[in-house]
Design an enzyme around this catalytic site. Sequence first.
Site, PDB file in Angstrom:
ATOM      1  N   HIS A 175      38.843  49.751  94.082  1.00 22.06           N
ATOM      2  CA  HIS A 175      39.381  50.593  93.115  1.00 22.06           C
ATOM      3  C   HIS A 175      38.359  50.552  91.824  1.00 22.06           C
ATOM      4  CE1 HIS A 175      43.245  50.685  90.111  1.00 22.06           C
ATOM      5  NE2 HIS A 175      42.354  51.767  90.198  1.00 22.06           N
ATOM      6  N   SER A 229      45.053  41.988  95.568  1.00 29.74           N
ATOM      7  CA  SER A 229      44.158  42.209  94.449  1.00 29.74           C
ATOM      8  C   SER A 229      43.311  40.937  94.056  1.00 29.74           C
ATOM      9  CB  SER A 229      44.937  43.103  93.360  1.00 29.74           C
ATOM     10  OG  SER A 229      44.050  42.986  92.388  1.00 29.74           O
ATOM     11  N   HIS A 256      42.089  44.412  97.829  1.00 28.11           N
ATOM     12  CA  HIS A 256      41.969  45.193  97.049  1.00 28.11           C
ATOM     13  C   HIS A 256      41.086  44.483  95.710  1.00 28.11           C
ATOM     14  CE1 HIS A 256      43.472  48.689  94.589  1.00 28.11           C
ATOM     15  NE2 HIS A 256      43.246  47.735  93.437  1.00 28.11           N
ATOM     16  N   ASP A 276      49.984  50.345  93.012  1.00 29.78           N
ATOM     17  CA  ASP A 276      49.140  49.351  92.495  1.00 29.78           C
ATOM     18  C   ASP A 276      49.738  48.906  90.956  1.00 29.78           C
ATOM     19  OD1 ASP A 276      47.249  47.483  91.637  1.00 29.78           O
ATOM     20  OD2 ASP A 276      45.539  49.010  91.674  1.00 29.78           O
ATOM     21  N   GLY A 315      43.995  48.159  83.965  1.00 30.96           N
ATOM     22  CA  GLY A 315      42.972  47.216  83.136  1.00 30.96           C
ATOM     23  C   GLY A 315      43.378  45.782  83.098  1.00 30.96           C
ATOM     24  N   PHE A 316      44.657  45.469  83.358  1.00 33.48           N
ATOM     25  CA  PHE A 316      44.821  44.159  83.421  1.00 33.48           C
ATOM     26  C   PHE A 316      45.991  43.747  84.564  1.00 33.48           C
ATOM     27  CE2 PHE A 316      43.844  45.238  79.386  1.00 33.48           C
ATOM     28  CZ  PHE A 316      42.960  44.136  78.651  1.00 33.48           C
ATOM     29  N   GLY A 317      45.795  42.563  85.279  1.00 36.05           N
ATOM     30  CA  GLY A 317      46.877  42.013  86.224  1.00 36.05           C
ATOM     31  C   GLY A 317      48.195  41.610  85.635  1.00 36.05           C
ATOM     32  N   MET A 354      49.379  54.415  90.015  1.00 39.33           N
ATOM     33  CA  MET A 354      49.376  53.313  89.155  1.00 39.33           C
ATOM     34  C   MET A 354      50.704  53.206  88.695  1.00 39.33           C
ATOM     35  SD  MET A 354      46.306  51.925  89.339  1.00 39.33           S
ATOM     36  CE  MET A 354      46.641  50.693  88.234  1.00 39.33           C
ATOM     37  N   MET A 362      36.152  47.031  86.667  1.00 38.76           N
ATOM     38  CA  MET A 362      36.357  47.460  85.427  1.00 38.76           C
ATOM     39  C   MET A 362      35.220  47.623  84.600  1.00 38.76           C
ATOM     40  SD  MET A 362      39.973  45.346  84.772  1.00 38.76           S
ATOM     41  CE  MET A 362      41.321  45.650  85.982  1.00 38.76           C
ATOM     42  N   ASP A 369      39.149  45.204  92.075  1.00 36.83           N
ATOM     43  CA  ASP A 369      39.322  46.035  91.032  1.00 36.83           C
ATOM     44  C   ASP A 369      37.948  45.975  90.231  1.00 36.83           C
ATOM     45  OD1 ASP A 369      41.906  47.093  90.906  1.00 36.83           O
ATOM     46  OD2 ASP A 369      42.676  44.877  90.974  1.00 36.83           O
ATOM     47  N   MET A 421      37.578  51.383  88.357  1.00 35.79           N
ATOM     48  CA  MET A 421      38.366  51.769  86.709  1.00 35.79           C
ATOM     49  C   MET A 421      37.020  51.847  86.007  1.00 35.79           C
ATOM     50  SD  MET A 421      41.531  49.512  87.000  1.00 35.79           S
ATOM     51  CE  MET A 421      40.846  48.446  88.466  1.00 35.79           C
TER      52      MET A 421
HETATM   53  C1  DX5 Z   1      45.317  46.840  87.387  1.00 34.42           C
HETATM   54  C2  DX5 Z   1      44.610  46.590  88.631  1.00 34.42           C
HETATM   55  C3  DX5 Z   1      45.626  45.897  89.775  1.00 34.42           C
HETATM   56  C4  DX5 Z   1      45.996  44.579  89.373  1.00 34.42           C
HETATM   57  C5  DX5 Z   1      47.178  44.331  90.175  1.00 34.42           C
HETATM   58  O1  DX5 Z   1      44.394  47.456  86.493  1.00 34.42           O
HETATM   59  O2  DX5 Z   1      44.196  47.903  89.436  1.00 34.42           O
HETATM   60  O3  DX5 Z   1      45.233  45.927  91.067  1.00 34.42           O
HETATM   61  O4  DX5 Z   1      44.975  43.538  89.720  1.00 34.42           O
HETATM   62  O5  DX5 Z   1      47.799  43.217  89.843  1.00 34.42           O
HETATM   63  P1  DX5 Z   1      49.331  42.602  89.723  1.00 34.42           P
HETATM   64  O6  DX5 Z   1      49.826  42.596  91.168  1.00 34.42           O
HETATM   65  O7  DX5 Z   1      49.218  41.307  89.122  1.00 34.42           O
HETATM   66  O8  DX5 Z   1      49.867  43.696  88.742  1.00 34.42           O
HETATM   67 ZN    ZN Z   2      43.577  48.180  91.429  1.00 35.63          ZN
END
Ligand code: DX5
Ligand code: ZN
Length: 216
Positions: free
Chosen positions: A65, A7, A32, A175, A141-143, A136, A36, A34, A67
């Site tokens: 993905h 990601s 992947h 994810d 929302g956040f990594g 999920m 948002m 993301d 969101m």
């Molecule tokens: C969260 C994202 C994920 C995220 C994963 O909302 O959909 O794809 O980037 O990041 P990690 O692996 O750091 O949890």
């Molecule tokens: Zn994702």
Amino acid sequence: MNYLAPSVLAADFSTLGNDIAVAAAAGARMIHLDVMDGIFVPNISFGAPVIASVRKVTGVLFDVHLMIHEPIRYVEDFKKAGADMITVHYEACEEVKDTLLAIRSMGVKAGIAISPDTPVCVLIPYLDCVDMVLVMSVYPGFGGQSFIEDSILKIRDVKSMAKEHNRQDLWIEVDGGIDRSNIEKVKEAGANVMVAGSAVFRGNIMQNVKELKDLL
Ligand code: DX5
Ligand code: ZN
């Protein structure tokens, strides 16, 4: 077939194209992305133009993905940008089925995502119009968040639901919070697409991809 899907949310965006190329060269066959919108989730990332730019650096599968609220408005833009798969959130669509059919009608694989508080049973009416279910394992929302352990049970439930409905071909993606310590566990529960952001893009990308892939 099992996939590691790095990601890019955790990548350094000043070298995004290069970082994706390194992950692909290390053996990742899927990336992947993301997206948002600051409405469905409390964060803003990037949109179709960024995906179109990085599309030029690699031919690996682009797993987008979304969101975003009412993603049906934008699925065509993401197809044009180079998406091979588009996943939308069950919680974000007024007309879930129409959204999935709109994605498939463009020749793109369709995925449906459920957030941690959404039960697996809501997926049943859509099993015949999706190629992938995304469980999920963090709140979207956040990594960089920690893996929610209950996700293991949800993956198992999706796997048995797919079997019951004669959809053994269904892909199951997980994810959020995936790293070396839990990637084997999610694979054993039945997932075949493992997303990893921080565990790939923090540190040595080449080495991280190889080590995670070796566990699949
Ligand atoms: C969260 C994202 C994920 C995220 C994963 O909302 O959909 O794809 O980037 O990041 P990690 O692996 O750091 O949890
Ligand atoms: Zn994702």
